[in-house]
Design an enzyme around this catalytic site. Structure first.
Site, short mmCIF file in Angstrom:
data_model
loop_
_atom_site.label_atom_id
_atom_site.label_comp_id
_atom_site.label_asym_id
_atom_site.label_seq_id
_atom_site.Cartn_x
_atom_site.Cartn_y
_atom_site.Cartn_z
N MET A 59 0.85 -1.20 0.00
CA MET A 59 0.00 0.00 0.00
C MET A 59 0.88 1.25 0.00
O MET A 59 0.42 2.35 0.31
CB MET A 59 -0.94 0.00 1.20
CG MET A 59 -1.92 -1.17 1.15
SD MET A 59 -3.46 -0.85 2.00
CE MET A 59 -2.88 -0.59 3.66
N GLY A 60 2.16 1.09 -0.34
CA GLY A 60 3.06 2.24 -0.43
C GLY A 60 3.55 2.72 0.92
O GLY A 60 3.48 1.98 1.91
N GLY B 142 11.04 -2.65 5.69
CA GLY B 142 10.32 -3.94 5.67
C GLY B 142 9.88 -4.28 4.25
O GLY B 142 10.11 -5.39 3.77
N HIS B 143 9.28 -3.31 3.57
CA HIS B 143 8.87 -3.53 2.17
C HIS B 143 10.10 -3.83 1.31
O HIS B 143 10.05 -4.71 0.45
CB HIS B 143 8.19 -2.27 1.60
CG HIS B 143 6.92 -1.88 2.28
ND1 HIS B 143 6.80 -0.76 3.06
CD2 HIS B 143 5.69 -2.45 2.27
CE1 HIS B 143 5.56 -0.64 3.50
NE2 HIS B 143 4.86 -1.66 3.05
N GLY C 161 4.78 -10.32 3.99
CA GLY C 161 5.55 -10.22 5.23
C GLY C 161 4.90 -10.98 6.38
O GLY C 161 3.67 -10.95 6.53
N VAL D 68 10.95 -7.06 9.66
CA VAL D 68 12.05 -6.11 9.84
C VAL D 68 11.68 -5.16 10.98
O VAL D 68 10.57 -4.62 11.00
CB VAL D 68 12.35 -5.33 8.54
CG1 VAL D 68 13.44 -4.29 8.77
CG2 VAL D 68 12.74 -6.30 7.43
N LEU E 282 8.65 -2.48 11.88
CA LEU E 282 8.44 -1.33 11.00
C LEU E 282 7.04 -1.40 10.39
O LEU E 282 6.56 -2.48 10.07
CB LEU E 282 9.49 -1.30 9.89
CG LEU E 282 10.95 -1.16 10.31
CD1 LEU E 282 11.83 -0.94 9.08
CD2 LEU E 282 11.16 -0.04 11.31
N SER F 119 4.13 1.33 8.03
CA SER F 119 3.83 2.66 7.47
C SER F 119 3.08 3.49 8.50
O SER F 119 3.19 4.71 8.53
CB SER F 119 3.00 2.52 6.20
OG SER F 119 3.63 1.66 5.29
N ARG F 120 2.27 2.82 9.35
CA ARG F 120 1.48 3.55 10.34
C ARG F 120 2.32 4.08 11.51
O ARG F 120 1.82 4.88 12.30
CB ARG F 120 0.35 2.66 10.89
CG ARG F 120 -0.77 2.43 9.88
CD ARG F 120 -1.97 1.78 10.53
NE ARG F 120 -3.13 1.77 9.65
CZ ARG F 120 -3.50 0.73 8.88
NH1 ARG F 120 -2.79 -0.39 8.90
NH2 ARG F 120 -4.55 0.81 8.11
P1 AMP Z 1 1.43 -2.90 3.46
O1 AMP Z 1 2.01 -1.85 2.57
O2 AMP Z 1 1.33 -2.50 4.89
O3 AMP Z 1 0.15 -3.50 2.90
O4 AMP Z 1 2.48 -4.08 3.45
C1 AMP Z 1 2.91 -4.67 2.25
C2 AMP Z 1 3.70 -5.91 2.59
O5 AMP Z 1 4.83 -5.55 3.38
C3 AMP Z 1 2.90 -6.93 3.40
O6 AMP Z 1 3.17 -8.23 2.91
C4 AMP Z 1 3.42 -6.73 4.79
O7 AMP Z 1 3.33 -7.89 5.60
C5 AMP Z 1 4.87 -6.38 4.52
N1 AMP Z 1 5.47 -5.69 5.66
C6 AMP Z 1 4.96 -4.63 6.32
N2 AMP Z 1 5.77 -4.30 7.36
C7 AMP Z 1 6.80 -5.18 7.36
C8 AMP Z 1 7.94 -5.36 8.18
N3 AMP Z 1 8.20 -4.59 9.24
N4 AMP Z 1 8.80 -6.37 7.87
C9 AMP Z 1 8.55 -7.18 6.80
N5 AMP Z 1 7.49 -7.04 5.98
C10 AMP Z 1 6.62 -6.07 6.26
#
Ligand code: AMP
Length: 293
Positions: A41-42, A47-48, A158, A187, A195, A197-198
């Site tokens: 979701m950007g 982590g991403h 993740g 991560v 980590l 985004s929020r």
């Molecule tokens: P999101 O942008 O929050 O939808 O996350 C996109 C992908 O990044 C999802 O598969 C999450 O599980 C992964 N993700 C988010 N935070 C982390 C993190 N801290 N470490 C590893 N992967 C992550």
């Protein structure tokens, strides 16, 4: 584009339409490339980027999608205020050697009215599914669409969102998507905070308190690994400690890794998820640790 960029960085293509992304992916596939996919979701963070690196290791060309998916947000959740920083996300993707970034707008992905939905049975009764009605239905809708648009060979998710990984694995199995699902580890910041985004929403004081969730999970892990097999008291105690620090508990429990149901009595030879979600002010934090007894 500046001259000091490497050849790989220069090849990142940004697509905003389904037609264009399909045509670019067709070209990659025709040249024999194995496609790795990372849906996001950007508001990308390390982590991403670790997911992108994982996808690069497992494929020849990586596609990243950036789309804040409206169907996975509840009416009182943060869809409107969710961080959006597409330009810098694209730069990060270039740095990571991503082949294609897919950034559709809402109208490209969803019609004004949708007649179909995917429902989830049991696997979303607890954890985030228990407190966010419709959340996993929204995730499956978008991931199903993205899988049909991108048609990747592998997709990386993740462990941070472990319930999402397990439900997507089930969707891939039941809907016969020919895609290998990989799960990358969480991560964390130096102090243990996963980590997210929020995390941008946290103020200075909240940021200091935020790693308490991971510490609680870690403590529960240590106790369970050293023989505590009925974790209720342990969980109650950790909940009180977190509440005393100003965190509001959504859930904190030990769940079966496959069924995603809470497990009151743990048994040897089984795999579990120690998982929690808490509110810190307006911010919802989630985290988990996987264990095998
Ligand atoms: P999101 O942008 O929050 O939808 O996350 C996109 C992908 O990044 C999802 O598969 C999450 O599980 C992964 N993700 C988010 N935070 C982390 C993190 N801290 N470490 C590893 N992967 C992550």
């Amino acid at each position: 584009m500046s001259d000091n960029k490497t050849a790989t960085q220069r090849t990142t293509i940004v697509c905003t339409t389904i037609k264009d992304v399909r045509s670019e992916i067709d070209k990659l596939k025709k040249s024999g490339k194995k496609i790795g996919f990372v849906p996001t979701m950007g508001a990308l963070h390390a982590g991403h980027l670790s997911l992108i690196q994982h996808a690069r290791e497992k494929s020849d060309a990586v596609v990243v999608s950036i789309f804040v998916n409206p169907t996975q947000f509840g009416p009182n959740e943060d869809y409107d205020s969710y961080p959006r920083q597409v330009e810098s996300d694209i730069k990060d993707c270039e740095q990571e050697g991503v082949s294609i970034v897919f950034v559709p707008d809402r109208g490209e992905v969803y019609d004004e009215k949708n007649y179909l939905n995917i429902t989830v049975e049991e696997l979303n009764n607890h954890m985030c599914g228990g407190s966010r009605p419709g959340f996993f239905e929204g995730i499956l809708l978008i991931v199903n669409k993205l899988f049909n648009i991108i048609k990747p060979d592998v997709a990386v998710f993740g462990q941070k969102d472990i319930q999402q990984v397990q439900i997507i694995r089930q969707m891939v199995h039941e809907f016969n998507h020919d895609i290998e699902i990989l799960c990358a580890s969480i991560v964390r910041a130096n102090d243990g905070l996963a980590l997210s985004s929020r995390n941008m929403y946290l103020d200075e004081n909240e940021r200091v308190i935020a790693p308490s969730l991971y510490r609680a999970l870690h403590y529960i892990e240590s106790q369970v690994m050293s023989g505590v097999d009925t974790p209720k008291l342990l969980l109650d105690h950790q909940k009180s400690e977190l509440e005393a620090k100003g965190l509001e508990i959504d859930y904190l429990n030990v769940f079966d890794k496959k069924t995603l149901q809470p497990v009151p009595v743990l048994s040897k030879g089984s795999e579990y998820i120690i998982a929690g979600a808490v509110y810190l002010g307006e911010t919802r934090l989630i985290d988990n640790i996987l264990i095998e007894l």
